[in-house]
Design an enzyme around this catalytic site. Sequence first.
Site, PDB file in Angstrom:
ATOM      1  CD  GLU A 127      40.709  49.810 -40.608  1.00  0.00           C
ATOM      2  OE1 GLU A 127      41.107  50.237 -39.528  1.00  0.00           O
ATOM      3  OE2 GLU A 127      39.488  49.686 -40.887  1.00  0.00           O
TER       4      GLU A 127
ATOM      5  NE  ARG B  66      29.146  42.403 -41.711  1.00  0.00           N
ATOM      6  CZ  ARG B  66      30.281  43.100 -41.838  1.00  0.00           C
ATOM      7  NH1 ARG B  66      30.299  44.230 -42.489  1.00  0.00           N
ATOM      8  NH2 ARG B  66      31.383  42.687 -41.272  1.00  0.00           N
TER       9      ARG B  66
ATOM     10  CE  LYS C 149      39.375  43.141 -40.435  1.00  0.00           C
ATOM     11  NZ  LYS C 149      39.883  44.429 -40.900  1.00  0.00           N
TER      12      LYS C 149
END
Length: 596
Positions: free
Chosen positions: A64, A299, A309
């Site tokens: 994104e 992850r 983020k």
Amino acid sequence: MTVPHTAPEADSNKPSNFLRQIIDADLARGTYASRRWAGSPGDAAHHAAGAPDPARIRTRFPPEPNGYLHVGHAKSICLNFGLARDYGGVCHMRFDDTNPEKEDTEYVDSILEAVRWLGFGWDANGTSHLFQASDYFGFMYRAAEYLIEAGHAYVDEQSPEEMRANRGDFGKPGVNSPFRGRTPAENLARFREMRDGLHADGAMVLRAKIDMASPNINMRDPAIYRIRRATHHNTGDTWCIYPMYTYAHPLEDALEQITHSICTLEFEDQRPFYDWVLQRLAEGGLLAHPLPQQYEFARLNLTYVITSKRKLAALVNEHKVSGWDDPRMPTIVGLRRRGYTPESLQLFAERIGVTKSDSWIDYATLEGCLRETLDGSAARAMAVLDPVKLVLTNWDEVMGAGTLDACSAPVHPHHPERGQRSFVIGREVWIERSDYEETPPQGFFRLFPGNKVRLKYGYIIECTGAAKDASGHVTEVHATLIPDTKSGTPGSSSVKVKGVITWVSAHDGLRAEVRMYDRLFLDPQPDAGGKDYLESLNPDSLKTVTAIVEPSLANAQPDEKFQFERHGYFVADRVDHAASKPVFNFAVGLKDSFGK
Ligand code: ATP
Ligand code: MG
């Protein structure tokens, strides 16, 4: 065009993992052998008109564009682009920009640069595979109309609160919406009204009609379209309805003919919906089999590092760091500025591998990869980080007043072909302050009165004492030079010493700013369990010193890496370094001392 579908041959240099095993099996079975690819993303009819797909597999990296990439993304990039490379496939670079309002071209540019810098690209078979999900809004809308017509979707006008309450929970099945029984015609009319802007934001949503009693809450009629009046960076004001991520993502994969859609574990519970929606659209002929398959991996969690983020943005916005590329940041731009190389991050991704269960990777593993990749390549240099003057009091007598004696050292000890660095020694040199002790502790072999050490690549000297200021602070260390002991000359081993120290001549040494970085957080899991990560910020994560470095560093180029002998690896800062004002960043030590 014919496409060779030879037997899969896994790259034998790469350790296997569960994803490689899946791909090996798919290639052996020819699962994807019949696929066609029309040269660009599209629906079943589009691809049917294309040639057999020259790519044996297709993967994608779908960020994104709402922030800078970090070390976790590097893992995902190396994984997706690496698998495509190793198996004769193609990895698509896709911006997942279906959410309006959040994009920024600053992020788009930095993401592309980060992927390229890591050593990957999206050009293959003569075309670019750089895509943006918002280009698929038209198809997503058409697919939604199909789902409505086939009785697989309905417009729900319950309030968000009602919807939440009626969804149930783990122990309690959901309750059907009173709007669930509407006819396809009614739903279609309503959905078109949504699209045409006749209803307020949030007034209604389009939901998939699956099963309100499913044990998987994600299958309890998930929302697939919502009303949102927002200007999109790509489509402007064309749309006031936007697809939900869980609906958009499988469609993006299918339009791009992705074979293996690899995501992180938190999407495991979404996989049934991913399959459901693609199967419904294949039944309707909008998509063709074989459909993409989703696979989940753990992850990256790295100790002493945060990878959200949002939290990284907070560090920047609250000026806890100098920016996204601060060398203490785990962003790819930060790691790069710190001295990390693409090779070191690729090695890291390979070494940590991919697994199906969450775990924490020790920060030392990342540092080890950098150290290993720099050891064979970084030029060596001497630098004194905390300088104090050493005076060779008998220099004029034994060498002649004003004499400068040439010394040399290999650029790299294992690469004689890289030649020698040259510097001089004279009456005064700089040494590390910590290399002198008036009263040496046990096991100290460096300078103290009466002890002999070697000045590396130079002479053996004998310490005679030191001058101090009124407060007892050493201002100058004194020693005498022992003639005929120069490194590389026949007499060099005539005197035995236990200590060797690094130094830089006062004559040709250069002043340089050296930024000594340490971990940004003191807590190994700074944000675990909702902890306030700002509380464990390391107050000493940056110390700037004025060092004296050897003259060979006058030619250092921004981004060039060096091993400062005894101290570790350093990089010429890619932003601030200039020949007239050298700036070096500490990258990693010579030994693993992290957490010690
Ligand atoms: P954040 O939640 O911090 O915004 P994200 O996961 O939403 O991060 P995306 O831009 O959506 O970030 O991620 C792009 C790709 O990178 C996704 O496929 C995601 O699985 C992968 N990715 C993100 N973070 C990690 C991580 N820590 N380890 C491995 N892969 C990751
Ligand atoms: Mg995300």
